[in-house]
Write a protein that holds these residues in place. Structure first.
Motif, PDB file in Angstrom:
ATOM      1  N   SER A 136       0.827  -1.208   0.000  1.00 47.01           N
ATOM      2  CA  SER A 136       0.000   0.000   0.000  1.00 47.01           C
ATOM      3  C   SER A 136       0.862   1.260   0.000  1.00 47.01           C
ATOM      4  O   SER A 136       0.345   2.371  -0.061  1.00 47.01           O
ATOM      5  CB  SER A 136      -0.922   0.010   1.232  1.00 47.01           C
ATOM      6  OG  SER A 136      -0.151  -0.056   2.422  1.00 47.01           O
ATOM      7  N   ARG A 210      -5.548   7.231  -5.268  1.00 45.45           N
ATOM      8  CA  ARG A 210      -4.255   6.914  -4.674  1.00 45.45           C
ATOM      9  C   ARG A 210      -3.171   7.917  -5.070  1.00 45.45           C
ATOM     10  O   ARG A 210      -2.345   8.304  -4.248  1.00 45.45           O
ATOM     11  CB  ARG A 210      -3.827   5.507  -5.094  1.00 45.45           C
ATOM     12  CG  ARG A 210      -2.431   5.120  -4.649  1.00 45.45           C
ATOM     13  CD  ARG A 210      -2.113   3.670  -4.965  1.00 45.45           C
ATOM     14  NE  ARG A 210      -2.855   2.762  -4.098  1.00 45.45           N
ATOM     15  CZ  ARG A 210      -2.601   1.464  -3.988  1.00 45.45           C
ATOM     16  NH1 ARG A 210      -1.626   0.927  -4.709  1.00 45.45           N
ATOM     17  NH2 ARG A 210      -3.305   0.709  -3.188  1.00 45.45           N
ATOM     18  N   TRP A 304     -12.644  -2.553   2.884  1.00 44.99           N
ATOM     19  CA  TRP A 304     -11.501  -1.953   3.583  1.00 44.99           C
ATOM     20  C   TRP A 304     -10.518  -1.318   2.592  1.00 44.99           C
ATOM     21  O   TRP A 304      -9.317  -1.555   2.657  1.00 44.99           O
ATOM     22  CB  TRP A 304     -10.782  -3.002   4.440  1.00 44.99           C
ATOM     23  CG  TRP A 304     -11.628  -3.699   5.448  1.00 44.99           C
ATOM     24  CD1 TRP A 304     -12.209  -4.917   5.321  1.00 44.99           C
ATOM     25  CD2 TRP A 304     -11.998  -3.231   6.769  1.00 44.99           C
ATOM     26  NE1 TRP A 304     -12.909  -5.246   6.459  1.00 44.99           N
ATOM     27  CE2 TRP A 304     -12.791  -4.234   7.373  1.00 44.99           C
ATOM     28  CE3 TRP A 304     -11.713  -2.070   7.497  1.00 44.99           C
ATOM     29  CZ2 TRP A 304     -13.321  -4.121   8.646  1.00 44.99           C
ATOM     30  CZ3 TRP A 304     -12.245  -1.954   8.770  1.00 44.99           C
ATOM     31  CH2 TRP A 304     -13.040  -2.968   9.332  1.00 44.99           C
ATOM     32  N   THR A 305     -11.051  -0.538   1.659  1.00 47.03           N
ATOM     33  CA  THR A 305     -10.220   0.142   0.672  1.00 47.03           C
ATOM     34  C   THR A 305     -10.438   1.645   0.758  1.00 47.03           C
ATOM     35  O   THR A 305     -11.284   2.127   1.512  1.00 47.03           O
ATOM     36  CB  THR A 305     -10.551  -0.346  -0.744  1.00 47.03           C
ATOM     37  OG1 THR A 305     -11.969  -0.206  -0.983  1.00 47.03           O
ATOM     38  CG2 THR A 305     -10.169  -1.802  -0.928  1.00 47.03           C
ATOM     39  N   GLN A 306      -9.701   2.381  -0.080  1.00 48.57           N
ATOM     40  CA  GLN A 306      -9.724   3.838  -0.001  1.00 48.57           C
ATOM     41  C   GLN A 306     -11.052   4.451  -0.416  1.00 48.57           C
ATOM     42  O   GLN A 306     -11.342   5.594  -0.049  1.00 48.57           O
ATOM     43  CB  GLN A 306      -8.598   4.417  -0.861  1.00 48.57           C
ATOM     44  CG  GLN A 306      -7.210   4.215  -0.271  1.00 48.57           C
ATOM     45  CD  GLN A 306      -6.132   4.797  -1.157  1.00 48.57           C
ATOM     46  OE1 GLN A 306      -6.109   4.572  -2.364  1.00 48.57           O
ATOM     47  NE2 GLN A 306      -5.234   5.559  -0.581  1.00 48.57           N
ATOM     48  N   ASP A 309     -14.483   5.202   3.405  1.00 43.59           N
ATOM     49  CA  ASP A 309     -13.848   5.855   4.549  1.00 43.59           C
ATOM     50  C   ASP A 309     -14.475   5.328   5.838  1.00 43.59           C
ATOM     51  O   ASP A 309     -15.474   5.859   6.322  1.00 43.59           O
ATOM     52  CB  ASP A 309     -14.017   7.375   4.437  1.00 43.59           C
ATOM     53  CG  ASP A 309     -13.230   8.117   5.518  1.00 43.59           C
ATOM     54  OD1 ASP A 309     -12.594   7.447   6.362  1.00 43.59           O
ATOM     55  OD2 ASP A 309     -13.255   9.353   5.508  1.00 43.59           O
ATOM     56  N   PRO A 342      -7.239  -4.387   2.346  1.00 40.82           N
ATOM     57  CA  PRO A 342      -5.902  -3.950   2.763  1.00 40.82           C
ATOM     58  C   PRO A 342      -5.848  -3.048   3.984  1.00 40.82           C
ATOM     59  O   PRO A 342      -4.834  -3.011   4.673  1.00 40.82           O
ATOM     60  CB  PRO A 342      -5.378  -3.220   1.516  1.00 40.82           C
ATOM     61  CG  PRO A 342      -6.597  -2.811   0.758  1.00 40.82           C
ATOM     62  CD  PRO A 342      -7.598  -3.893   1.001  1.00 40.82           C
ATOM     63  N   GLN A 343      -6.928  -2.312   4.272  1.00 40.24           N
ATOM     64  CA  GLN A 343      -6.882  -1.359   5.384  1.00 40.24           C
ATOM     65  C   GLN A 343      -7.542  -1.897   6.664  1.00 40.24           C
ATOM     66  O   GLN A 343      -7.702  -1.161   7.627  1.00 40.24           O
ATOM     67  CB  GLN A 343      -7.560  -0.048   4.967  1.00 40.24           C
ATOM     68  CG  GLN A 343      -6.816   0.706   3.875  1.00 40.24           C
ATOM     69  CD  GLN A 343      -7.407   2.078   3.620  1.00 40.24           C
ATOM     70  OE1 GLN A 343      -8.624   2.256   3.623  1.00 40.24           O
ATOM     71  NE2 GLN A 343      -6.557   3.056   3.391  1.00 40.24           N
ATOM     72  N   LYS A 344      -7.866  -3.174   6.678  1.00 43.24           N
ATOM     73  CA  LYS A 344      -8.574  -3.734   7.822  1.00 43.24           C
ATOM     74  C   LYS A 344      -7.762  -3.620   9.107  1.00 43.24           C
ATOM     75  O   LYS A 344      -8.266  -3.169  10.144  1.00 43.24           O
ATOM     76  CB  LYS A 344      -8.937  -5.188   7.559  1.00 43.24           C
ATOM     77  CG  LYS A 344      -9.724  -5.842   8.694  1.00 43.24           C
ATOM     78  CD  LYS A 344     -10.142  -7.255   8.344  1.00 43.24           C
ATOM     79  CE  LYS A 344     -10.937  -7.887   9.489  1.00 43.24           C
ATOM     80  NZ  LYS A 344     -11.394  -9.262   9.144  1.00 43.24           N
ATOM     81  N   HIS A 346      -5.418  -1.608   9.895  1.00 41.60           N
ATOM     82  CA  HIS A 346      -5.289  -0.198  10.300  1.00 41.60           C
ATOM     83  C   HIS A 346      -6.499   0.242  11.129  1.00 41.60           C
ATOM     84  O   HIS A 346      -6.350   0.861  12.194  1.00 41.60           O
ATOM     85  CB  HIS A 346      -5.155   0.675   9.053  1.00 41.60           C
ATOM     86  CG  HIS A 346      -5.330   2.140   9.298  1.00 41.60           C
ATOM     87  ND1 HIS A 346      -4.395   2.901   9.968  1.00 41.60           N
ATOM     88  CD2 HIS A 346      -6.351   2.990   8.987  1.00 41.60           C
ATOM     89  CE1 HIS A 346      -4.821   4.157  10.051  1.00 41.60           C
ATOM     90  NE2 HIS A 346      -6.006   4.230   9.463  1.00 41.60           N
ATOM     91  N   TYR A 347      -7.692  -0.097  10.662  1.00 46.49           N
ATOM     92  CA  TYR A 347      -8.897   0.333  11.372  1.00 46.49           C
ATOM     93  C   TYR A 347      -9.156  -0.498  12.627  1.00 46.49           C
ATOM     94  O   TYR A 347      -9.710   0.004  13.612  1.00 46.49           O
ATOM     95  CB  TYR A 347     -10.099   0.299  10.435  1.00 46.49           C
ATOM     96  CG  TYR A 347     -10.127   1.477   9.485  1.00 46.49           C
ATOM     97  CD1 TYR A 347     -10.308   2.771   9.964  1.00 46.49           C
ATOM     98  CD2 TYR A 347      -9.950   1.311   8.115  1.00 46.49           C
ATOM     99  CE1 TYR A 347     -10.329   3.861   9.111  1.00 46.49           C
ATOM    100  CE2 TYR A 347      -9.966   2.398   7.241  1.00 46.49           C
ATOM    101  CZ  TYR A 347     -10.158   3.671   7.753  1.00 46.49           C
ATOM    102  OH  TYR A 347     -10.161   4.742   6.907  1.00 46.49           O
TER     103      TYR A 347
END
Length: 485
Positions: A136, A210, A304-306, A309, A342-344, A346-347
């Motif tokens: 990422s 991105r 879980w992507t950009q 939000d 990919p952002q799972k 992180h959150y």
């Protein structure tokens, strides 16, 4: 230097493909018609005749006991098949009307079980880009992009051209556009296959999230998508707004094929709801509180992507938890978040921090990855669905909302994009928000006062559940492919 490499890589790929295209094992011809016979179905297939396709075979077989398969389709998604519900629904619809399907994509999660049961569908996996090279990080993303494109190009080309027989049609999901569209165009040209592009979004707009809209690679991606997106035999879009943009922007004629829920998304009775919630580990100990409305069950499905939000929901839940301290008539919330992406991590770290700080004292957040059947049951059991899809292009729509409506579940969602009204009737089956504060206000409004306004939205959602995928699909795609009813 990296820009030169990035631009040069597609040219090198072009030369490599051009040099090997003539070695494709077969092309599609007008007499390439397959057949199904009794021997193609097992005893178990005949017991589960609808799912296996045996019921269709029995109804339409000829006097010789054979069924001609005049319609053959490669259904292609350069992504995880299990997380591509619309492409799975395409495959199932084609097969349910006697078409033979090669479903091509990554197999990284469970696919719908009906795909595996149906004898007209063959799943052909694409070898994915190595996970240790996926990142990422923006700089590493740019450096690795040429190698990823080269990897995807060869594996997609090899799978379409060598591991799958020539078919009459190819139905391709876009995005991703690079390298899907160029490979699809080449394969279709040399194998005499008719190309159909199913536009879920605009690929360059996702890249712009991105890198920024003014980045050179985004400009290049837009030109690439407009050029290779032209020339298909037919185009489907998920919204009328997208069809309009394609025509005005690139001169591409497209027909809107709106997402609708399949049959297995259904509202649940109170009895079946309680039974499911007791079986699901994430809800089992809270069933009595949910049934008694001391807790409300909120569901959100995210990749879980950009373009989603998730911080909007977290901020709103923090505000709602604080509001309960001042208004004890408000119910607590059990939020179940489903999905992979990919952002799972992180959150999840943010959720742990908020819990440690005591900011979610009246809210419990659980995550889950469910089978298609259990996901449908969860939606049918919930009180409210939340969509965080922000739309990179402004003209796509989140299919998760369609599934929620299929289960009779009212929805609140991010509404600050053009196509939102095509899906949600404000105040009838859902509500829109444009900020975390707006979402928090909606939660208080819908869950407060005994849930009367929520009940009104549910009535609209249940009515919306009557509109089904097959009703939308057959007059558009079924007609194009000339499938039997």
């Amino acid at each position: 230097m990296w820009l030169v490499v990035f631009v040069a890589t597609p040219l090198l790929i072009f030369v490599a493909i051009a040099g090997t295209l003539l070695t494709l094992p077969s092309v599609y011809g007008p007499f390439d018609v397959g057949h199904f016979s009794e021997d193609d179905f097992t005893a178990d297939d005949k017991k589960d005749a609808d799912r296996s396709g045996y019921a269709f075979f029995s109804k339409h077989k000829d006097s010789n006991g054979k069924l001609r398969t005049d319609v053959t389709v490669q259904v292609v998604v350069l992504g995880d098949i299990g997380r591509s519900p619309r492409m799975q629904y395409h495959a199932l619809s084609i097969a349910s009307h006697g078409g033979k399907v090669n479903l091509i994509g990554y197999v990284e999660s469970d696919v719908h079980p009906d795909l595996l049961a149906n004898r007209y569908i063959n799943i052909i996996p694409i070898t994915p880009f190595p996970k240790f090279l996926q990142t990422s990080n923006k700089l590493l993303f740019l450096l690795l992009a040429p190698f990823k494109i080269a990897w995807q190009t060869w594996n997609l080309y090899y799978t379409l051209g060598y591991r799958s027989e020539a078919t009459k049609w190819m139905l391709v999901q876009n995005p991703p556009s690079i390298p899907t569209l160029i490979v699809a165009q080449f394969i279709c040209f040399y194998r005499h296959t008719l190309l159909v592009i199913d536009w879920h979004n605009l690929g360059y707009s996702i890249l712009a999230m991105r890198l920024g809209t003014d980045h050179k690679l985004v400009k290049y991606a837009e030109r690439y998508e407009s050029y290779w997106g032209s020339g298909a035999t037919a185009n489907f879009t998920v919204t009328n707004a997208m069809a309009k943009v394609l025509e005005q922007k690139w001169g591409i004629q497209a027909t809107a094929l709106h997402d609708r829920p399949p049959k297995y998304f259904q509202p649940l009775s109170a009895k079946h709801r309680s039974e499911f919630l007791r079986r699901l580990p994430e809800t089992a100990e809270y069933v009595s509180d949910i049934d008694g409305k001391a807790w409300r069950l909120l569901v959100s499905s995210t990749s879980w992507t950009q373009d989603e939000d998730f911080s909007l929901l977290l901020d709103a839940l923090v505000a709602y938890s604080t509001a309960i301290d001042g208004d004890q008539t408000l119910p607590k919330i059990l939020a179940i978040i489903t999905g992979k992406g990919p952002q799972k991590d992180h959150y999840l770290s943010q959720i742990r921090r908020l819990n440690q700080e005591g900011k979610l004292s009246n809210v419990l957040i659980n995550t889950a990855w469910l089978s298609a059947k259990d996901y449908a049951a969860l939606l049918g059991s919930a009180d409210l669905g939340v969509s965080l899809h922000t739309s990179s292009s402004g003209v796509d729509l989140p299919m998760k909302v369609v599934d929620m409506f299929g289960a009779g579940l009212p929805v609140v969602g991010w509404s600050k994009f053009e196509a939102w009204p095509e899906l949600v009737q404000e105040g009838k089956n859902g509500r829109g928000f444009e900020s975390a504060d707006g979402l928090a206000d909606l939660l208080r409004e819908l869950f407060g006062a005994g849930g009367q306004k929520l009940h009104e939205l549910r009535s609209g959602a249940v009515k919306e559940s009557e509109r089904r995928w097959e009703d939308e699909w057959m007059p558009v795609a079924g007609k194009l492919f000339a499938l039997r009813p």
